[in-house]
Design a protein around this motif. Structure first.
Motif, mmCIF file in Angstrom:
data_model
loop_
_atom_site.group_PDB
_atom_site.id
_atom_site.type_symbol
_atom_site.label_atom_id
_atom_site.label_comp_id
_atom_site.label_asym_id
_atom_site.label_seq_id
_atom_site.Cartn_x
_atom_site.Cartn_y
_atom_site.Cartn_z
ATOM 1 N N LYS A 11 -1.081 8.123 -1.453
ATOM 2 C CA LYS A 11 -2.555 8.145 -2.041
ATOM 3 C C LYS A 11 -3.496 7.338 -1.089
ATOM 4 N N LYS A 12 -3.845 5.790 -0.855
ATOM 5 C CA LYS A 12 -4.684 6.080 -0.012
ATOM 6 C C LYS A 12 -5.311 5.973 0.499
ATOM 7 N N ASP A 13 -4.360 6.640 1.158
ATOM 8 C CA ASP A 13 -4.589 7.239 2.916
ATOM 9 C C ASP A 13 -5.608 9.474 2.154
ATOM 10 N N ALA A 14 -5.168 9.634 0.796
ATOM 11 C CA ALA A 14 -5.235 10.766 0.578
ATOM 12 C C ALA A 14 -6.696 10.945 0.013
ATOM 13 N N ASP A 15 -6.766 9.334 -0.102
ATOM 14 C CA ASP A 15 -8.181 9.062 -1.466
ATOM 15 C C ASP A 15 -9.419 8.592 -0.453
ATOM 16 N N THR A 16 -9.166 8.220 1.309
ATOM 17 C CA THR A 16 -9.327 8.006 2.102
ATOM 18 C C THR A 16 -10.535 9.564 2.783
ATOM 19 N N LEU A 17 -9.565 9.733 3.023
ATOM 20 C CA LEU A 17 -9.747 11.408 3.653
ATOM 21 C C LEU A 17 -11.109 11.617 2.560
ATOM 22 N N SER A 18 -10.125 11.879 1.231
ATOM 23 C CA SER A 18 -11.292 12.593 0.366
ATOM 24 C C SER A 18 -12.940 12.187 -0.113
ATOM 25 N N ASN A 19 -13.104 10.788 -0.559
ATOM 26 C CA ASN A 19 -14.016 10.047 0.449
ATOM 27 C C ASN A 19 -14.921 10.143 1.248
ATOM 28 N N GLN A 20 -14.726 10.685 2.426
ATOM 29 C CA GLN A 20 -14.719 10.655 3.764
ATOM 30 C C GLN A 20 -15.649 12.320 4.028
ATOM 31 N N VAL B 185 2.456 3.082 7.975
ATOM 32 C CA VAL B 185 3.337 3.918 7.495
ATOM 33 C C VAL B 185 3.625 3.706 5.890
ATOM 34 N N PRO B 186 2.990 4.377 4.690
ATOM 35 C CA PRO B 186 3.343 3.930 3.170
ATOM 36 C C PRO B 186 4.611 3.635 2.924
ATOM 37 N N ALA B 187 5.836 3.789 3.352
ATOM 38 C CA ALA B 187 7.053 3.281 3.737
ATOM 39 C C ALA B 187 7.254 1.428 3.145
ATOM 40 N N GLY B 188 6.025 1.372 5.078
ATOM 41 C CA GLY B 188 5.938 -0.747 4.871
ATOM 42 C C GLY B 188 5.437 -1.083 4.420
ATOM 43 N N ALA B 189 4.379 -0.236 3.762
ATOM 44 C CA ALA B 189 3.260 -0.398 2.401
ATOM 45 C C ALA B 189 3.738 -1.207 1.450
ATOM 46 N N TYR B 190 4.673 0.065 1.010
ATOM 47 C CA TYR B 190 5.481 0.001 -0.190
ATOM 48 C C TYR B 190 6.967 -1.922 0.046
ATOM 49 N N ALA B 191 6.816 -1.868 1.038
ATOM 50 C CA ALA B 191 7.994 -2.540 1.699
ATOM 51 C C ALA B 191 7.418 -3.673 1.369
ATOM 52 N N LYS B 192 6.567 -3.445 1.847
ATOM 53 C CA LYS B 192 5.235 -5.434 1.986
ATOM 54 C C LYS B 192 5.302 -5.826 0.171
ATOM 55 N N GLN B 193 4.450 -4.742 0.334
ATOM 56 C CA GLN B 193 4.069 -5.359 -1.566
ATOM 57 C C GLN B 193 5.599 -5.940 -2.244
ATOM 58 N N THR B 194 6.738 -4.977 -1.931
ATOM 59 C CA THR B 194 8.047 -5.471 -1.848
ATOM 60 C C THR B 194 8.256 -7.115 -2.316
ATOM 61 N N LEU B 195 7.926 -6.974 -1.063
ATOM 62 C CA LEU B 195 8.745 -8.536 -0.606
ATOM 63 C C LEU B 195 7.391 -9.641 -1.064
ATOM 64 N N GLN C 57 -1.307 7.531 10.270
ATOM 65 C CA GLN C 57 -1.337 7.750 11.502
ATOM 66 C C GLN C 57 -1.815 9.752 11.625
ATOM 67 N N ILE C 58 -1.516 9.912 10.640
ATOM 68 C CA ILE C 58 -2.078 11.593 10.375
ATOM 69 C C ILE C 58 -3.691 11.187 10.323
ATOM 70 N N ARG C 59 -3.535 10.092 9.059
ATOM 71 C CA ARG C 59 -5.191 10.201 8.398
ATOM 72 C C ARG C 59 -6.763 9.756 9.527
ATOM 73 N N GLU C 60 -5.817 9.031 10.608
ATOM 74 C CA GLU C 60 -6.347 8.565 11.670
ATOM 75 C C GLU C 60 -6.748 10.353 12.973
ATOM 76 N N ARG C 61 -6.036 10.665 12.558
ATOM 77 C CA ARG C 61 -5.738 12.496 13.456
ATOM 78 C C ARG C 61 -6.998 12.744 13.281
#
Length: 256
Positions: free
Chosen positions: A87-96, A144-154, A68-72
């Motif tokens: 890191k994904k959201d940080a890299d996305t902002l940096s690449n743009q 939500v990164p924690a959600g992405a990590y949870a999905k990866q775990t599952l 959400q922060i990245r989108e803002r």
């Protein structure tokens, strides 16, 4: 005449002092930082410490999911710096070219929590704990990164398709915590730092770090900010010992 001269001198001293105070206030700069929701309590402690060390800089925060922060930032919101749990959201902002001077400043662990008053057999595996739950709260993996990590775990446990129908998506990791606290979910994936803040939940399993991407927090300067110097001062502060001690107090790990 002598008394008048003394009176005039006193008035001049008061006037100079008032001007100095006004000048001091005029030099104060407020910077706006958007931070991952899991950093809320930490920032409550960092803010007065930083402002005492740098009285000319005042901090203003908002908190949410890193996506959400990245989108803002992408939409041009008035943000000077970001503290992201992805890191994904940080890299996305940096690449743009929307953010620069990205720096890692902390790490964390993912855990599975349940309400405090729920009794479970000891020694149950993560798979068994999830199987026993009717509703499992996770942050929305898209934002939500924690959600992405949870999905990866599952997914890495080959459980995602099995448990998908049970998932209750939250807007950030603190909402996951509140769902489990209120009993609106039987279990939830949050960071270790969120779990230890609550007396209403219990940690039932610490997630093996090999099951998901590394959990790290990144600071970055928003490229279009007009307050780069004070923002850089604050973002650098997050890697200094004073801020690192506060992060450690709340259960965060040191940056690799």
């Amino acid at each position: 005449m002598k008394k008048i001269a003394i009176l005039i001198s006193c008035l001049l001293v008061l006037l100079v002092g008032a001007c100095a105070n006004t000048s001091e206030k005029a030099k104060t700069t407020t910077i706006h930082i958007s931070a991952a929701a899991s950093l809320k309590d930490t920032m409550d402690d960092v803010k007065p410490l930083f402002e005492k060390a740098y009285p000319s800089i005042k901090l203003s925060f908002d908190f949410g999911g890193s996506g959400q922060i990245r989108e803002r930032v992408e939409s041009g919101a008035p943000i000077d710096g970001v503290l992201l749990a992805s890191k994904k959201d940080a890299d996305t902002l940096s690449n743009q070219k929307l953010a620069e001077n990205t720096k890692e400043f902390a790490g964390n662990d993912l855990v599975l929590i349940e309400p405090k008053n729920v009794e479970q057999k000891e020694g149950l595996s993560l798979e068994q704990l999830l199987d026993n739950a009717d509703k499992i709260a996770i942050g929305d993996p898209e934002s939500v990164p924690a959600g992405a990590y949870a999905k990866q775990t599952l997914e890495n446990l080959n459980l995602y398709n099995t448990e998908k129908a049970k998932l209750v998506l939250a807007t950030d990791v603190r909402q996951v915590l509140s769902y489990v606290e209120a009993g609106n979910a039987d279990a939830g994936f949050v960071y270790q730092t969120d779990a230890i803040l609550s007396k209403k939940v219990q940690v039932k399993a610490k997630i093996d770090a090999k099951l998901h991407d590394p959990i790290a927090y990144y600071s970055a300067q928003v490229t279009d900010s007009e307050k780069k110097e004070p923002t850089t001062t604050f973002l650098d502060f997050m890697n200094k010992s004073e801020a690192q001690k506060i992060l450690e107090k709340y259960g965060f790990k040191a940056a690799d």
